[in-house]
Design an enzyme around this catalytic site. Structure first.
Site, PDB file in Angstrom:
ATOM      1  N   ASP A 174      48.748  47.638  85.958  1.00  0.00           N
ATOM      2  CA  ASP A 174      49.882  47.211  86.780  1.00  0.00           C
ATOM      3  C   ASP A 174      49.637  45.781  87.283  1.00  0.00           C
ATOM      4  OD1 ASP A 174      50.841  49.764  86.448  1.00  0.00           O
ATOM      5  OD2 ASP A 174      50.010  50.479  88.354  1.00  0.00           O
TER       6      ASP A 174
HETATM    7  N1  URA Z   1      46.692  53.669  86.853  1.00  0.00           N
HETATM    8  C1  URA Z   1      47.583  53.034  87.640  1.00  0.00           C
HETATM    9  O1  URA Z   1      48.267  53.671  88.438  1.00  0.00           O
HETATM   10  N2  URA Z   1      47.716  51.702  87.523  1.00  0.00           N
HETATM   11  C2  URA Z   1      46.969  50.945  86.683  1.00  0.00           C
HETATM   12  O2  URA Z   1      47.113  49.727  86.635  1.00  0.00           O
HETATM   13  C3  URA Z   1      46.031  51.609  85.875  1.00  0.00           C
HETATM   14  C4  URA Z   1      45.905  52.969  85.980  1.00  0.00           C
END
Ligand code: URA
Length: 240
Positions: A103
């Site tokens: 993310d």
């Molecule tokens: N899980 C998440 O919620 N976000 C990420 O960036 C990676 C794994």
């Protein structure tokens, strides 16, 4: 391989643009300027210099990036810059892709490559290469919460409960979570399913490859043969 072809394979532009680069005398081969685009070069021991910048020929690109917060893992980012802005232009041009996405607000280890089979092996749930995350939570972390995450939690659109391979409390509000897959927002959704929420998320490792301590946020490095050998080791994960 011909010099212009080697440059093109490394992402220095079209065949025509690479031929021009060579002719203008801005390319050196193993330390010696070469102005012949058709000169034969040995890709196995090819140290290029392009506009004064050293560049070792690599048939495939494998990279580790320390992703900072505020970057999207997308070639067409919408709200934040893309992680590709952190890489030199030839790597972007030759088509390196993220090995799974993080993310925009997640920090830590991101692998990139232009080897599609490698990417598939690293992200395939069948292979289950473990990814370790450190999640800072809004509420206190309890042993019961870790137990629930390892037992499995229901997630929307998932046919069966999704379980962590391991979960360990690091401090009052932080857990270290090991996952075998990379589902959309998986850590945040799993922790939300326990009634808590994530306020900061960092990926520490993929397989046995840990984010190097000296790799500063926003910087990257090549993965060398021994790194790849470690990443390719077979799993499954053994609980500690
Ligand atoms: N899980 C998440 O919620 N976000 C990420 O960036 C990676 C794994």
């Amino acid at each position: 391989m011909m010099l212009a072809r080697a440059l093109q394979a490394q992402g220095f532009g079209s065949r025509k643009a690479c031929r021009m680069r060579v002719r203008t005398g801005t390319v050196a081969v193993n330390g010696v300027v070469c102005t012949d685009p058709d000169a034969e070069v040995d890709p196995d021991s090819l140290e290029l210099s392009v506009d004064g910048e050293p560049w070792r020929f690599r048939a495939r690109a494998y990279l580790a990036l320390h992703k900072p917060a505020g970057y999207e893992c997308s070639r067409q980012p919408s709200h934040h810059p893309g992680v590709f802005a952190l890489l030199p232009a030839p790597l972007v041009q030759r088509g390196v892709q993220c090995v799974g996405r993080l993310d925009q607000d997640t920090t830590g280890l991101l692998l990139l490559s232009d080897d599609g089979q490698f990417i598939h092996r690293m992200i395939s749930p069948k292979r289950g290469v473990p990814k370790v995350y450190r999640a800072r939570c809004a509420e206190a972390v309890t042993p019961a919460m870790c137990d629930v995450l390892v037992a499995g939690v229901p997630l929307r659109d998932e046919p069966a409960p999704v379980a962590a391979l391991a979960c360990e409390a690091i401090d009052e509000r932080t857990v270290k979570l090991t996952l075998a897959e990379g589902k959309y927002h998986q850590v945040k959704r799993m922790i939300a399913a326990t009634g808590n929420s994530v306020v900061a998320l960092h990926r520490e490792s993929i397989g046995v490859y840990a984010l190097p301590a000296d790799l500063e946020p926003g910087t990257w490095r090549w993965l060398e043969a021994d790194d790849l050998e470690r990443l390719e080791r077979t799993w499954p994960f053994v609980k500690s």
